[in-house]
Design a protein around this motif. Structure first.
Motif, PDB file in Angstrom:
ATOM      1  N   SER A   1       3.247  10.335  -9.361  1.00 22.74           N
ATOM      2  CA  SER A   1       2.422  10.799 -10.488  1.00 22.74           C
ATOM      3  C   SER A   1       1.889  12.198 -10.218  1.00 22.74           C
ATOM      4  N   LYS A   2       1.593  12.504  -8.974  1.00 24.19           N
ATOM      5  CA  LYS A   2       1.136  13.851  -8.614  1.00 24.19           C
ATOM      6  C   LYS A   2       2.255  14.872  -8.860  1.00 24.19           C
ATOM      7  N   ARG A   3       3.476  14.490  -8.488  1.00 15.82           N
ATOM      8  CA  ARG A   3       4.626  15.362  -8.719  1.00 15.82           C
ATOM      9  C   ARG A   3       4.836  15.572 -10.223  1.00 15.82           C
ATOM     10  N   THR A   4       4.669  14.519 -10.999  1.00 16.53           N
ATOM     11  CA  THR A   4       4.820  14.621 -12.455  1.00 16.53           C
ATOM     12  C   THR A   4       3.751  15.536 -13.036  1.00 16.53           C
ATOM     13  N   ASN A   5       2.506  15.378 -12.555  1.00 16.41           N
ATOM     14  CA  ASN A   5       1.426  16.259 -13.019  1.00 16.41           C
ATOM     15  C   ASN A   5       1.717  17.718 -12.681  1.00 16.41           C
TER      16      ASN A   5
ATOM     17  N   ARG B   1       0.829  -1.206   0.000  1.00 19.70           N
ATOM     18  CA  ARG B   1       0.000   0.000   0.000  1.00 19.70           C
ATOM     19  C   ARG B   1       0.865   1.258   0.000  1.00 19.70           C
ATOM     20  N   ASN B   2       1.961   1.234   0.759  1.00 20.87           N
ATOM     21  CA  ASN B   2       2.873   2.383   0.772  1.00 20.87           C
ATOM     22  C   ASN B   2       3.516   2.584  -0.600  1.00 20.87           C
ATOM     23  N   SER B   3       3.850   1.497  -1.255  1.00 17.57           N
ATOM     24  CA  SER B   3       4.403   1.604  -2.613  1.00 17.57           C
ATOM     25  C   SER B   3       3.387   2.213  -3.558  1.00 17.57           C
ATOM     26  N   PHE B   4       2.145   1.796  -3.404  1.00 22.25           N
ATOM     27  CA  PHE B   4       1.073   2.351  -4.240  1.00 22.25           C
ATOM     28  C   PHE B   4       0.914   3.841  -3.978  1.00 22.25           C
ATOM     29  N   LEU B   5       0.946   4.245  -2.710  1.00 25.40           N
ATOM     30  CA  LEU B   5       0.831   5.675  -2.380  1.00 25.40           C
ATOM     31  C   LEU B   5       2.043   6.449  -2.891  1.00 25.40           C
ATOM     32  N   ASN B   6       3.221   5.863  -2.807  1.00 25.29           N
ATOM     33  CA  ASN B   6       4.417   6.514  -3.348  1.00 25.29           C
ATOM     34  C   ASN B   6       4.311   6.691  -4.851  1.00 25.29           C
ATOM     35  N   LEU B   7       3.771   5.681  -5.514  1.00 26.47           N
ATOM     36  CA  LEU B   7       3.545   5.794  -6.955  1.00 26.47           C
ATOM     37  C   LEU B   7       2.562   6.918  -7.244  1.00 26.47           C
TER      38      LEU B   7
END
Length: 188
Positions: free
Chosen positions: A77-81, A67-73
């Protein structure tokens, strides 16, 4: 009586005494082996319970890491956006041909993307929160179950040990009575 018959009677009595002394250690050995078997079974059950608890905890740890990996992903993606919004804003700010107020448009665009991200993230955070609570309850319930089982087993083993001791003593008494009756018959 002749000396040979006296010697044979003494030999018979010695044999009976030897057998009497050999039977009690044999009975003790049997019951001690039984007690060791009970201890071995208890240790085996406890090690199985420890393995169960360890497996539950490691599975939950793996799920949390996932779940932490998913949140990091998601954060990546938020940072990329955010970087894409900054790049697009920089392109339009350099273009003087368009007569649009870019700071206001950029702020509105950021506000919209933040709201969409929050809307998308809310069910995910809620699901992860529920999973964390479920995992915590699972660990707590598993530990309580193992504790309950151990307490019941220890209570049962106390009773069983008492019964084993009674049966062992009765077993010894029976053999001593048989031994005494054999002595009486041999002496006659």
């Amino acid at each position: 009586m002749s000396t040979t018959s006296k010697k044979s009677e003494q030999v018979k009595k010695a044999v009976v005494k030897e057998e009497g002394y050999q039977v009690m250690p044999f009975v003790d050995t049997i019951w001690n082996q039984f007690a060791l078997s009970l201890d071995w079974a208890k240790k085996l059950q406890e090690s199985g319970e420890e393995v169960y608890l360890k497996t539950v905890k490691e599975t939950i740890k793996f799920n949390k890491d996932f779940r932490n990996s998913f949140l990091n992903l998601y954060q990546e993606s938020k940072r990329t956006n955010s970087e894409i919004v900054d790049s697009v804003s920089a392109l339009y700010e350099k273009n003087d041909a368009l007569q649009i107020d870019f700071p206001e448009l950029t702020d509105q665009f950021r506000d919209v993307t933040d709201r969409v991200e929050n809307l998308a993230l809310t069910p995910i955070k809620l699901s992860f929160d529920l999973m964390d609570r479920f995992d915590n309850n699972l660990v707590e319930n598993s530990e309580n179950y193992v504790l309950f089982v151990r307490e019941r087993r220890n209570d049962l083993l106390k009773v069983t040990s008492n019964y084993v001791e009674i049966v062992k003593n009765n077993h010894k008494n029976i053999y001593s009575m048989i031994e005494k009756s054999v002595k009486v018959h041999v002496n006659n």
